[in-house]
Design a protein around this motif. Structure first.
Motif, short mmCIF file in Angstrom:
data_model
loop_
_atom_site.label_atom_id
_atom_site.label_comp_id
_atom_site.label_asym_id
_atom_site.label_seq_id
_atom_site.Cartn_x
_atom_site.Cartn_y
_atom_site.Cartn_z
N VAL A 44 0.84 -1.19 0.00
CA VAL A 44 0.00 0.00 0.00
C VAL A 44 0.87 1.25 0.00
N SER A 45 0.21 2.39 -0.14
CA SER A 45 0.84 3.69 0.01
C SER A 45 0.45 4.28 1.36
N LEU A 46 1.43 4.70 2.15
CA LEU A 46 1.13 5.31 3.45
C LEU A 46 0.29 6.57 3.28
N GLY A 47 0.52 7.30 2.20
CA GLY A 47 -0.25 8.51 1.95
C GLY A 47 -1.73 8.23 1.77
N ASP A 48 -2.06 7.09 1.16
CA ASP A 48 -3.47 6.73 0.98
C ASP A 48 -4.14 6.46 2.33
N LEU A 49 -3.40 5.86 3.26
CA LEU A 49 -3.94 5.61 4.60
C LEU A 49 -4.23 6.93 5.32
N GLU A 50 -3.29 7.86 5.26
CA GLU A 50 -3.48 9.15 5.92
C GLU A 50 -4.64 9.92 5.29
N ALA A 51 -4.73 9.87 3.97
CA ALA A 51 -5.80 10.60 3.27
C ALA A 51 -7.17 10.02 3.62
N ALA A 52 -7.26 8.71 3.77
CA ALA A 52 -8.53 8.08 4.12
C ALA A 52 -9.01 8.55 5.49
N ALA A 53 -8.11 8.61 6.45
CA ALA A 53 -8.48 9.06 7.79
C ALA A 53 -8.96 10.52 7.76
N LYS A 54 -8.24 11.38 7.05
CA LYS A 54 -8.63 12.79 6.96
C LYS A 54 -9.97 12.94 6.27
N LEU A 55 -10.21 12.14 5.23
CA LEU A 55 -11.48 12.21 4.50
C LEU A 55 -12.65 11.83 5.40
N ILE A 56 -12.49 10.79 6.18
CA ILE A 56 -13.60 10.36 7.04
C ILE A 56 -13.88 11.39 8.12
N VAL A 57 -12.84 11.96 8.71
CA VAL A 57 -13.04 13.00 9.73
C VAL A 57 -13.77 14.20 9.11
N ALA A 58 -13.36 14.62 7.94
CA ALA A 58 -14.01 15.76 7.27
C ALA A 58 -15.47 15.45 6.95
N THR A 59 -15.77 14.20 6.67
CA THR A 59 -17.15 13.80 6.40
C THR A 59 -17.98 13.79 7.68
N LEU A 60 -17.41 13.28 8.76
CA LEU A 60 -18.11 13.27 10.04
C LEU A 60 -18.52 14.69 10.46
N GLU A 61 -17.68 15.65 10.17
CA GLU A 61 -17.96 17.04 10.53
C GLU A 61 -19.14 17.62 9.75
N ARG A 62 -19.53 16.97 8.66
CA ARG A 62 -20.61 17.45 7.82
C ARG A 62 -21.95 16.75 8.06
N ILE A 63 -21.97 15.79 8.97
CA ILE A 63 -23.22 15.09 9.27
C ILE A 63 -24.02 15.91 10.27
N ALA A 64 -25.28 16.19 9.92
CA ALA A 64 -26.13 17.05 10.75
C ALA A 64 -27.26 16.29 11.43
N SER A 65 -27.83 15.28 10.77
CA SER A 65 -28.96 14.56 11.34
C SER A 65 -29.07 13.17 10.72
N ARG A 66 -29.78 12.29 11.37
CA ARG A 66 -29.99 10.95 10.81
C ARG A 66 -30.98 10.97 9.66
N GLU A 67 -31.88 11.97 9.67
CA GLU A 67 -32.93 12.04 8.65
C GLU A 67 -32.39 12.38 7.25
N GLU A 68 -31.24 13.03 7.20
CA GLU A 68 -30.72 13.47 5.89
C GLU A 68 -30.36 12.29 4.98
N PHE A 69 -30.22 11.11 5.54
CA PHE A 69 -29.83 9.95 4.75
C PHE A 69 -31.01 9.18 4.17
N ILE A 70 -32.22 9.57 4.52
CA ILE A 70 -33.42 8.90 4.01
C ILE A 70 -33.69 9.40 2.60
N PRO A 71 -33.79 8.51 1.61
CA PRO A 71 -34.03 8.94 0.22
C PRO A 71 -35.35 9.71 0.09
N ARG A 72 -35.34 10.72 -0.73
CA ARG A 72 -36.55 11.55 -0.95
C ARG A 72 -36.98 11.46 -2.41
#
Length: 357
Positions: free
Chosen positions: A329-357
């Motif tokens: 593997v590439s160590l950079g890919d591991l670091e990028a994956a962790a940063k991506l998930i943290v940035a995504t967690l910061e954008r979650i506002a509610s459980r309802e937003e994931f229900i298809p409309r």
């Protein structure tokens, strides 16, 4: 990569963890994440749960999971001459086993052995083109007979391939067990980064190191039932197609060092995929894409259909030589994956937003 994180990765990879025998690696995971979480527990299956509470009431539960188990072998029979016959734990390739050094994990500690093979000089021409079935291969520990071998080894002992963490050119590294200790490592790094953040998240976060994925997604099934998340992100590895003998038509264009992979398909919640994509764009994190039109063979599969359903996504690490002792593997890919998930967690506002409309 941060030197403490790299040391943790090396220690995690070195720890033996064939499916059903994961606790040496789970102890490494628990020790590393303990300072970063509010609660740390282990269930009867051996799954490890690290929780970081969010700020607010009735928050959505988010579970991120990587499995700590690896492929390996298990001792099945000891013959009169002291040779150990074995079976595969997970998807072991019989092409690769003959001539390999192994460690037999006994009650007295690891015991060195080798998987022997008839010399090519003594083989018929047709046999040279035939792969010896795993059930016909054997481990030589140097015992003079069955009695001596039985003093050291018990039927059921786990076996791992001898493999050292190896630095290649650039940030490429090789070892056995990156499937899926790469994912387990990313889960731990997400916990560390969230704990170090200036603001608490608006989610209750559960970082899970699951077990027995290689033999049927078993730990992912029970751990998701226990957490009962609204949102689940599975961190796995995926086939890199930038090596000479892999067909890109099978898995798309995937290369080491070009960022984590986001999968699309029936197993993936569209809104969660969009959140990951927006986070990647805003944080300038390179990502790659693959398509999977059916249930994936990962813990994301069982997460999605747990209880009354979970909004799931897959973040994958490009991997060369899957299910070999030289996974790369590439160590950079591991670091990028962790940063991506943290940035995504910061954008979650509610459980309802994931229900298809």
């Amino acid at each position: 990569m941060r030197k403490e994180s790299l040391a943790f990765l090396e220690k995690l990879l070195d720890a033996p963890s064939p499916s059903g025998y994961e606790q040496p690696a789970q102890r490494v995971f628990r020790d590393y994440v303990a300072p970063y979480c509010d609660e740390l527990t282990t269930d009867v299956m051996g799954n490890v749960f690290a929780r970081i509470s969010g700020k607010g009431k009735d928050l959505p539960r988010v579970m991120i999971v990587g499995h700590t188990d690896e492929i390996g072998l298990q001792v099945k029979y000891i013959d009169d001459k002291g040779f150990l016959y074995f079976a595969a734990v997970g998807g072991v390739d019989a092409h690769l086993t003959a001539g390999k050094r192994v460690n037999v994990h006994t009650a007295g500690g690891p015991l060195a052995g080798v998987i022997g093979k008839k010399p090519i000089h003594l083989m018929d021409a047709k046999d040279r083109e035939t792969v010896v079935k795993l059930e016909s291969q054997y481990i030589d520990i140097g015992a003079k007979d069955k009695k001596e071998a039985q003093k050291l080894v018990r039927v059921g002992d786990a076996v791992t391939f001898e493999s050292a963490f190896t630095r290649l050119v650039g940030d490429r590294v090789s070892s056995r067990g990156f499937d899926d200790k790469a994912g387990c490592f990313v889960v731990a790094e997400v916990l560390r980064l969230v704990a170090a953040g200036k603001k608490k998240l608006a989610v209750d976060l559960y970082g899970v190191s699951s077990v027995q994925e290689e033999i049927g997604l078993r730990g992912g099934t029970t751990s998701c039932y226990a957490v009962n998340p609204d949102v689940g992100i599975c961190v796995e590895v995926d086939f890199a197609t930038d090596q000479p003998d892999v067909e890109k038509k099978h898995n798309g264009e995937v290369a080491l060092g070009k960022g984590p992979i986001l999968t699309r398909g029936a197993n993936i919640n569209p809104h969660l995929f969009d959140l990951l994509s927006v986070a990647a764009d805003k944080e300038k994190i390179d990502v790659q894409h693959t398509a999977n039109p059916r249930a994936t063979g990962t813990d994301a599969n069982v997460m999605q259909i747990s209880r009354n359903g979970v909004a799931t996504a897959l973040v994958k690490i490009p991997l060369r030589y899957m299910h070999t002792p030289v996974e790369t593997v590439s160590l950079g890919d591991l670091e990028a994956a962790a940063k991506l998930i943290v940035a995504t967690l910061e954008r979650i506002a509610s459980r309802e937003e994931f229900i298809p409309r």
